[in-house]
Design a protein around this motif. Structure first.
Motif, short mmCIF file in Angstrom:
data_model
loop_
_atom_site.label_atom_id
_atom_site.label_comp_id
_atom_site.label_asym_id
_atom_site.label_seq_id
_atom_site.Cartn_x
_atom_site.Cartn_y
_atom_site.Cartn_z
N ASP A 224 0.95 -1.24 -0.06
CA ASP A 224 0.13 0.07 -0.16
C ASP A 224 0.76 1.16 0.15
O ASP A 224 0.62 2.28 -0.94
CB ASP A 224 -0.70 -0.08 1.27
CG ASP A 224 -1.91 1.23 1.14
OD1 ASP A 224 -2.25 1.78 0.26
OD2 ASP A 224 -2.26 1.49 2.53
N ARG B 220 1.38 4.00 -3.03
CA ARG B 220 0.95 5.24 -3.09
C ARG B 220 1.99 6.18 -3.55
O ARG B 220 2.00 7.36 -4.08
CB ARG B 220 0.47 5.48 -1.66
CG ARG B 220 -0.87 5.16 -1.22
CD ARG B 220 -0.93 5.17 0.45
NE ARG B 220 -2.36 4.72 0.81
CZ ARG B 220 -3.39 5.18 1.12
NH1 ARG B 220 -3.40 6.55 1.05
NH2 ARG B 220 -4.39 4.62 1.45
N SER C 103 -5.12 1.29 -3.85
CA SER C 103 -4.23 2.43 -3.91
C SER C 103 -4.03 2.87 -5.43
O SER C 103 -4.23 3.81 -5.58
CB SER C 103 -2.79 2.23 -3.41
OG SER C 103 -2.94 1.97 -1.97
#
Length: 175
Positions: A15, A19, A80
């Motif tokens: 994650d 990002r 994401s």
């Protein structure tokens, strides 16, 4: 679903790096893809390659991770990627990273999603702004108050294009 702690750590790591991928522009994305390989993931998390492969494939089957490429294989955090590209990912596996990104689009962010904190601290404010902007027939007047440097001007400029604002306000910010 009972997920082992190491698998949770792996998902959180994916994650975070997914990002970070979203914050890059242009050709730099290609230079960062090596962070999404099994070898890089195992080095970063200090776990065995076989355990990482097992957990990554389980996460792909669970629909939490997207797998792209043939060698090396890259793994991305699904949610994401969907947030950044603002597009649904239909499959969990893709033959190449290029094909995955081609199905997602160019990654241009919509209005309020460009504000830092649009999903967390600013979510209630953005919800109220969207409601005021969509109020029939032409929206409600909005008064933004706050200390100097808090982003009032940015929030006032973001919904400038009404066609894109409708798309940006059509979904609820996730908390």
């Amino acid at each position: 679903m009972n997920i082992p702690e190491t698998q949770k750590d792996l998902l959180a790591y994916l994650d975070r790096i997914t990002r970070e991928l979203g914050s890059t522009r242009g050709g730099r994305i290609q230079n960062r893809l090596d962070h999404f390989t099994t070898a890089s993931i195992t080095d970063s998390l200090a776990i065995s390659r076989s355990l990482a492969s097992q957990y990554l494939n389980e996460l792909v089957r669970a629909g939490l991770v997207v797998k792209a490429g043939a060698r090396p294989v890259c793994y991305f955090h699904r949610r994401s990627l969907e947030r950044f590209f603002q597009s649904r990912i239909e499959r969990s596996t893709y033959p190449s990273v290029e094909q995955l990104f081609a199905t997602l689009g160019n990654g241009e962010r919509l209005d309020f999603d460009r504000a830092i904190g649009h999903e967390l601290s600013l979510a209630p404010c953005i919800s109220q702004l969207c409601a005021a902007l969509k109020y029939p027939p032409a929206g409600l007047p909005i008064l933004l108050c706050g200390a100097s440097g808090t982003g009032k001007g940015l929030l006032a400029e973001l919904p400038s294009n009404t066609a894109r604002t409708s798309a940006s306000c059509s979904r609820k910010p996730s908390l």
